[in-house]
Structure formats: structure tokens, C-alpha cells
Enzyme design. Structure first.
Site, PDB file in Angstrom:
ATOM      1  N   ASP A 279      -0.218 -34.059  18.476  1.00  0.00           N
ATOM      2  CA  ASP A 279      -1.606 -33.193  18.573  1.00  0.00           C
ATOM      3  C   ASP A 279      -1.861 -32.361  17.432  1.00  0.00           C
ATOM      4  OD1 ASP A 279      -3.898 -32.328  19.931  1.00  0.00           O
ATOM      5  OD2 ASP A 279      -2.972 -33.483  21.763  1.00  0.00           O
TER       6      ASP A 279
ATOM      7  N   HIS B  67      -7.420 -34.676  17.239  1.00  0.00           N
ATOM      8  CA  HIS B  67      -6.107 -34.036  17.533  1.00  0.00           C
ATOM      9  C   HIS B  67      -4.910 -34.505  16.439  1.00  0.00           C
ATOM     10  CE1 HIS B  67      -7.238 -32.706  21.538  1.00  0.00           C
ATOM     11  NE2 HIS B  67      -7.977 -33.915  21.984  1.00  0.00           N
TER      12      HIS B  67
ATOM     13  N   GLU C  85     -12.000 -36.811  22.109  1.00  0.00           N
ATOM     14  CA  GLU C  85     -12.524 -35.589  21.652  1.00  0.00           C
ATOM     15  C   GLU C  85     -12.590 -35.416  20.126  1.00  0.00           C
ATOM     16  OE1 GLU C  85     -11.089 -32.638  25.200  1.00  0.00           O
ATOM     17  OE2 GLU C  85      -9.784 -33.029  24.060  1.00  0.00           O
TER      18      GLU C  85
HETATM   19  C1  TNX Z   1      -8.639 -32.994  27.623  1.00  0.00           C
HETATM   20  S1  TNX Z   1      -7.308 -35.543  28.523  1.00  0.00           S
HETATM   21  C2  TNX Z   1      -7.686 -33.448  26.746  1.00  0.00           C
HETATM   22  C3  TNX Z   1      -6.467 -32.836  26.074  1.00  0.00           C
HETATM   23  C4  TNX Z   1      -6.066 -31.453  26.686  1.00  0.00           C
HETATM   24  C5  TNX Z   1      -6.361 -31.471  28.301  1.00  0.00           C
HETATM   25  C6  TNX Z   1      -6.288 -30.343  29.078  1.00  0.00           C
HETATM   26  C7  TNX Z   1      -7.587 -35.957  27.024  1.00  0.00           C
HETATM   27  C8  TNX Z   1      -7.729 -37.154  26.458  1.00  0.00           C
HETATM   28  N1  TNX Z   1      -7.624 -34.696  26.227  1.00  0.00           N
HETATM   29  O1  TNX Z   1      -6.249 -32.783  24.732  1.00  0.00           O
HETATM   30  O2  TNX Z   1      -4.573 -31.016  26.697  1.00  0.00           O
HETATM   31  O3  TNX Z   1      -7.808 -31.952  28.434  1.00  0.00           O
HETATM   32  O4  TNX Z   1      -6.387 -30.488  30.463  1.00  0.00           O
END
Ligand code: TNX
Length: 619
Positions: free
Chosen positions: A197, A273, A337
């Protein structure tokens, strides 16, 4: 008029744990069917464990369990037994070569006063052993009793997953083994290992040593919240944080998991990430002139992998080494994301969109994911991604993990793709708070109490029968931005993981939160405590933050953990273990216009405490 308060102690004893009346015999996850018998099997040093395949991993696991539990007895190969002894009493027989008709991963466990027998299909014997272990009550050193019953059982879903983020905070090999141990006790069979990450790259890749030399270390970590009202800017701990797993350690853990019928899914995040990787290899970004550092705070970052041929070559090399370490069929590529800021600024990306006849940056995300999927499929691997991989068109064979609610999962199932449900809205985010109490430790927010996790049904009713079959299972995620220590992992994991286990295994129509939380959880928390795990102590059974109106009340509570005590105050003070102990139901008579706050906590035999709850009684 003088207000007087009356408290009467009723003589009824504390609710005793109703194991005997529990239709599920204390087993988590609740089995498909139980036929209780009369009497019990007495396991003693004379008991013979008979097996048809002595070197099988389920047998080795059981033998090891018996040794550690001081229930030492020898394991005997059935083939060496004289036929005339086949009617032998006092045996525990494990039939791994059972060829009868059992559902996938199913087992049948028969316990009579004379014998115990487990027949299983594939992992079934292992799960039968887990159930048997839960039923064994140690009586004296070397001996245990097991209540007679016939249990027929098999899981609702083939995929029962638990995720762990080791990128935000690193957890060592021994810790991961303990994590796998507790997963196995609860019949979970997929460990989703979030290895990379923005804040850290945690897996050794021989071809790219800087990934761990540079990418596995951050200079410092944000203290407190990374955003929101209590956020304090510029507050960092000034302490380096790092760690990674060598390839040898990874192989050791994969092996350890496999011995417990757990498949390990590695997650290598892309295109987003990926800041830790960019800190090591800036040439993989869209702007190599910039310097990148491993993330020190939480939340999204704009810098992501650039979809150049150089990046794909890097990723293929990395994935080749990863596939070599993880023999399972799944590889998770993240895909979540990606905010596309860097891509929108990049001349290269603009041109690539035109040349590849893509619509926009969403199309580019889909181009990226589809290319990687093609590579993985060609190596015989199956790709999983978070639901963002639906953006701009889903890669042809991908399995989708639906985390932003169920929408992505529903869309993917309708397109004929396999789906794993893991929605925050279904209580599957174990980084979310377990209650609304201000006494909960720092967490990312949200609200995922035990009941929400328990009651979640992974199959959305909007799907038709064919589409429902595409939902292969359920998973809970443990993101560790605000979880820096093993003790806190266990606090966030337990007992919610037990609810996940039942959601993934037990038939939906038999689910019963009251039976689960009141008759089974208290016993399991004691076992977990004795096994050395931390956990969140639930509030007393019968208690909750609430205001009641009236003049006469009876308060009847039961400890949420076997062997625990309840302490309370009625003067508004926060109860401690030094306050009055609750030993019997209480009756309160509240005078007119009077009020009283009954505040209680649960304190376990090992000294762990629940948050306080307040029952306010007003007249
Ligand atoms: C969303 S769930 C994210 C993570 C974070 C998390 C915190 C997901 C696929 N991505 O990078 O750690 O929320 O709740």
C-alpha cells in the site's frame, strides 16, 4: 416530599450459561444439523485414535492438538488393526478416504458413549475435528468428555475470507500464524493478505530489491486522526516504522495456512495505493522528476503507477515471483481508489487514451486492469479486484470484491462474474467501531457492532437464482491505519470474526443472534481468553445505553464472558472492578420525578473490561 429510592435484591440466581439447552451445543459456526444424544464419550489416555491415512494433514493437526492439550494418545493406522478389533470401543475414528455422498467440505460427526467417528469430504474431516475440539470438555489431565450427538454439517459458501492489512502496520510471522490459528478454529478458509500500500511494501521481490530496501520503511506515522474534527496537523510520531516478509517466510506461512485448509490470497495493489513502490522506483510514476516518499499519513494519494510498458513489465515480473510463492489460484490486484489526478496531468496518458481508443481515464483504469488480468490468466491465475475494477468495463474473468456496499457485487453477478461480498454497510469492516461508546479505542469511524456483522446476508435479494450462485462468499476486512499493535488487532477482530464465521458457514434461515450472543459467545470468549488472545468484552447481556420511563424496574444481567463479573454504580460514576458487584437481579422503585442511572461494566477473570453502559430509569 422526600424522595426515597428502593433497591430490592431478588433471590433468583444469575442466569447460568445455558449450554445444555443450547440447540447448537455451543458450536460456532452453528452446524447445519444436530441430533443430540444421551450420555457422553469419555476421552482418556486409553482412547485410540484410528485413522485411514496417518500422514494426512488433518490427522497431523489433530495429533498436534491432542499433544498440546495434554490429551496425549497415539494415532493408529487402521490398516495395522487386526480386523477382529474393528468393533473396538473407546476409539476416535477419522475417515479421510470416505467416498460416500457428502457436500463439498462437509462432514459427519457421530459421538456415542462407545466411539467417535468423523467422516469428511476434502476439508470436511478437518472441520469435523474443529467441531469435536469445541465439544471436548477437559475433566482432568489427559481426560475429556464429549456429549453424544450426530452432527451433519457443511458450509453455506465455498469462500469464507478474512483480510489483514499488514501495509499500514506491519505484523510479524508469529502473529500471522496466530491469526491463521483463530481463522481455522472458526472454519474460515481464505486469508486475504494485503501486502502493499502507500504506507509500505511488505513482500520481498528478488528482482526489485528497492521495494523492500526503500518501500518497506516510512520515516514516521501520523498520530491521531488523519482527518475530521479531532485531526491535529503536523502531529507525527517521529518514529520509523517498517518490516517485510522474506520469500522464505511467505512460503512458510502459506504452508502453515495450508495445513489448516486456508488458502492465502496475496494482494499487490495497482494502479493506486502504490506510493511505497514509487518511492523505490519513481520511474514507474507519471512524473519521474518528482521524489516520492513512503506514505506517513492515511487517506488517498494522487500518485499512482503510470500505465507505461515499463510499469507493466515491472508488474509482470513482480506477479511472476508472487505466483511462485502462492500456489493458490487467486491473485488480488487491488484496483481501488485510483483518483486519476496524475493520469489527467500526464501527456503520456492523454496519448494512450487516444491511441487505444479509450473514452477517458476510467477507460484507462479498465485498460490497465484488463492487461494485468490477461497476463495472470495466461499463467493460470484468477484475478480478484475491489469493485472499482468495474469502472470503464470489467475485465473478462475477474472476481469482484464488493466493498462499497453491495452495488458493485450486484452488477458483477448480473454480468456473470464471481462475487465476494465484503460491504462496510454489512458490518464487514472490522476497522469500524464496535459501539458508539466514547470508550472505544481510536478507530477509523463507522459502526459495525457484532449484531450487524452477524445479521448480514451476503446474497442480495435483487439477484435471480442464477445470479445468486455467483456470490461465492463473504469476507471481513481489517484495515490497520489505526491499529498498530497485535492486542488491538485482536480487540477489533474478536468476537466479530465469530459472527463472520457463522455468516459464511451456517444456513441463513437458522441464524439466531440471541442464541449466538447469549448462549455461545460467552463460552467462546473464555476459550479465546485462555488461548491468550485479546478481544473486546461485550457489555453485560441485558444491558445497553438506554433511557426507560416508569416507576418500577427490574434489572437482570448476565456476564458476556463465562466466569466474568459485573460491577455497577448508581451515582453516575464510571464503574470499576472496585464498585459493587452485581450478583442477582435488582428491582428499582423510582420516586415521582426521580431518576437513577445504573452504570455497569463486565470484568473478566483475566481482568479485561467492557465499555460501560448506562440504563437511565426516569419517573
Ligand atoms: C477503503 S476498502 C480502502 C482502504 C482503507 C479502508 C479503511 C478498500 C478497497 N480501500 O484503503 O484502508 O477504506 O476503512
Amino acid at each position: 416530599m422526600k424522595k426515597t429510592l428502593l433497591i430490592a435484591f431478588l433471590t433468583m440466581p444469575l442466569g447460568i450459561f445455558a449450554q445444555k439447552s443450547d440447540p447448537n451445543m455451543g458450536i460456532i459456526p452453528a452446524p447445519v444439523s444436530i441430533n443430540k444424544g444421551k450420555g457422553e464419550f469419555k476421552f482418556s489416555p486409553e482412547t485410540i485414535v484410528l485413522v485411514d491415512s496417518p500422514n494426512h494433514k488433518a490427522v497431523r493437526f489433530f495429533a498436534e492438538y491432542l499433544r498440546k492439550a495434554d490429551l496425549a494418545t497415539s494415532v493408529t493406522d487402521l490398516a495395522t488393526i487386526d480386523k477382529k478389533h474393528l468393533g473396538l470401543k473407546n476409539t476416535v475414528k477419522l475417515s479421510l478416504n470416505f467416498k460416500g455422498d457428502l457436500p463439498p467440505e462437509g462432514y459427519e460427526l457421530r459421538i456415542t458413549e462407545d466411539n467417535v467417528e468423523i467422516k469428511g469430504n476434502g476439508a470436511g474431516v478437518f472441520y469435523g475435528i474443529q467441531t469435536l475440539i469445541q465439544l471436548m470438555k477437559k475433566t482432568s489431565p489427559g481426560s475429556a468428555t464429549i456429549p453424544c450427538a450426530v452432527i451433519k454439517d457443511n458450509p453455506r459458501f465455498p469462500y469464507r475470507g478474512m483480510h489483514l492489512d499488514v501495509a499500514r502496520h506491519f505484523f510479524d510471522v508469529d502473529f500471522v500464524k496466530k491469526y491463521l490459528d483463530v481463522m481455522a478454529m472458526y472454519k474460515l478458509n481464505y486469508f486475504h493478505w494485503h501486502l502493499t500500500d502507500d504506507q509500505g511494501w511488505r513482500i520481498e521481490i528478488k528482482k526489485y530489491p528497492k521495494l523492500t530496501e526503500i518501500g518497506s520503511k516510512r520515516a514516521q506515522t501520523k498520530i491521531g486522526r488523519a482527518s475530521g474534527p479531532t485531526f491535529v496537523p503536523d502531529l507525527y510520531d517521529n518514529t520509523p516504522h517498517g518490516g517485510f516478509y522474506t520469500q522464505e517466510q511467505v512460503r512458510e506461512l502459506v504452508e502453515y495456512a495450508s495445513a489448516r485448509y486456508i488458502n492465502v490470497i496475496p494482494e499487490i495493489e495497482m494502479p493506486s495505493h502504490s506510493l511505497a513502490a514509487l518511492a523505490a522506483y519513481p520511474e514507474l510514476s507519471c512524473d519521474p522528476t518528482k521524489t516520492y516518499k513512503v506514505g506517513e499519513t492515511w487517506g488517498g494519494f494522487d500518485d499512482v503507477f503510470c500505465p507505461t510498458e515499463e510499469t507493466f513489465k515491472f508488474l509482470y515480473d513482480v506477479l511472476r515471483e508472487v505466483m511462485d510463492m502462492f500456489p493458490g489460484k487467486y491473485v488480488h490486484i487491488g484496483g481501488d481508489e485510483c483518483n486519476k489526478v496524475a493520469w489527467k496531468k500526464s501527456e503520456f496518458c492523454r496519448q494512450l487514451i487516444i491511441d487505444s481508443k479509450l473514452k477517458n481515464e476510467e477507460g484507462l483504469q479498465s485498460y490497465f486492469v484488463a492487461k494485468v488480468e490477461k497476463f495472470l490468466n495466461a499463467q493460470g491465475a484468477q484475478m480478484i479486484g475491489w469493485d472499482e475494477i468495474l469502472e470503464g468495463g470489467l475485465a473478462p474473468n475477474a472476481t469482484v470484491m464488493s466493498w462499497r456496499g453491495e452495488r458493485g457485487g450486484i452488477a458483477a453477478a448480473q454480468l456473470g462474474h464471481d462475487v465476494i461480498m465484503t460491504p462496510g454497510s454489512g458490518g464487514m469492516y472490522f476497522d469500524h467501531a464496535q459501539s458508539k461508546s466514547p470508550q472505544e479505542p481510536l478507530n477509523i469511524g463507522g459502526h459495525a457492532p457484532l449484531e450487524k456483522t452477524y445479521n448480514y446476508d451476503p446474497i442480495p435479494s435483487v439477484l435471480n437464482a442464477e445470479q445468486k450462485k455467483r456470490v461465492i462468499g463473504v469476507q471481513a476486512n481489517l484495515w490497520t491505519e489505526y491499529i498498530a499493535s497485535p492486542g488491538k488487532v485482536w480487540y477489533m477482530l474478536l468476537p466479530r470474526m465469530m459472527a463472520l464465521s457463522e455468516t459464511g458457514w451456517s444456513p441463513q434461515n437458522g441464524k439466531d443472534f440471541k442464541n449466538f450472543s447469549q448462549q455461545r459467545i460467552p463460552h467462546h470468549l473464555l476459550l479465546i481468553d485462555q488461548a491468550g488472545y485479546n478481544y473486546r468484552v461485550p457489555v453485560a447481556i441485558g444491558s445497553a445505553d438506554t433511557t426507560l420511563k416508569g416507576n418500577k424496574f427490574k434489572i437482570e444481567l448476565t456476564p458476556s464472558v463465562e466466569g466474568a463479573k459485573i460491577h455497577y454504580t448508581i451515582d453516575g460514576g464510571d464503574p470499576t472492578e472496585n464498585d459493587i458487584e452485581y450478583t442477582a437481579p435488582l428491582e428499582f422503585v423510582i420516586p415521582e420525578k426521580g431518576a437513577i442511572s445504573f452504570k455497569s461494566i463486565v470484568v473478566t477473570a483475566s481482568g479485561k473490561k467492557s465499555v460501560a453502559t448506562t440504563i437511565k430509569m426516569e419517573n
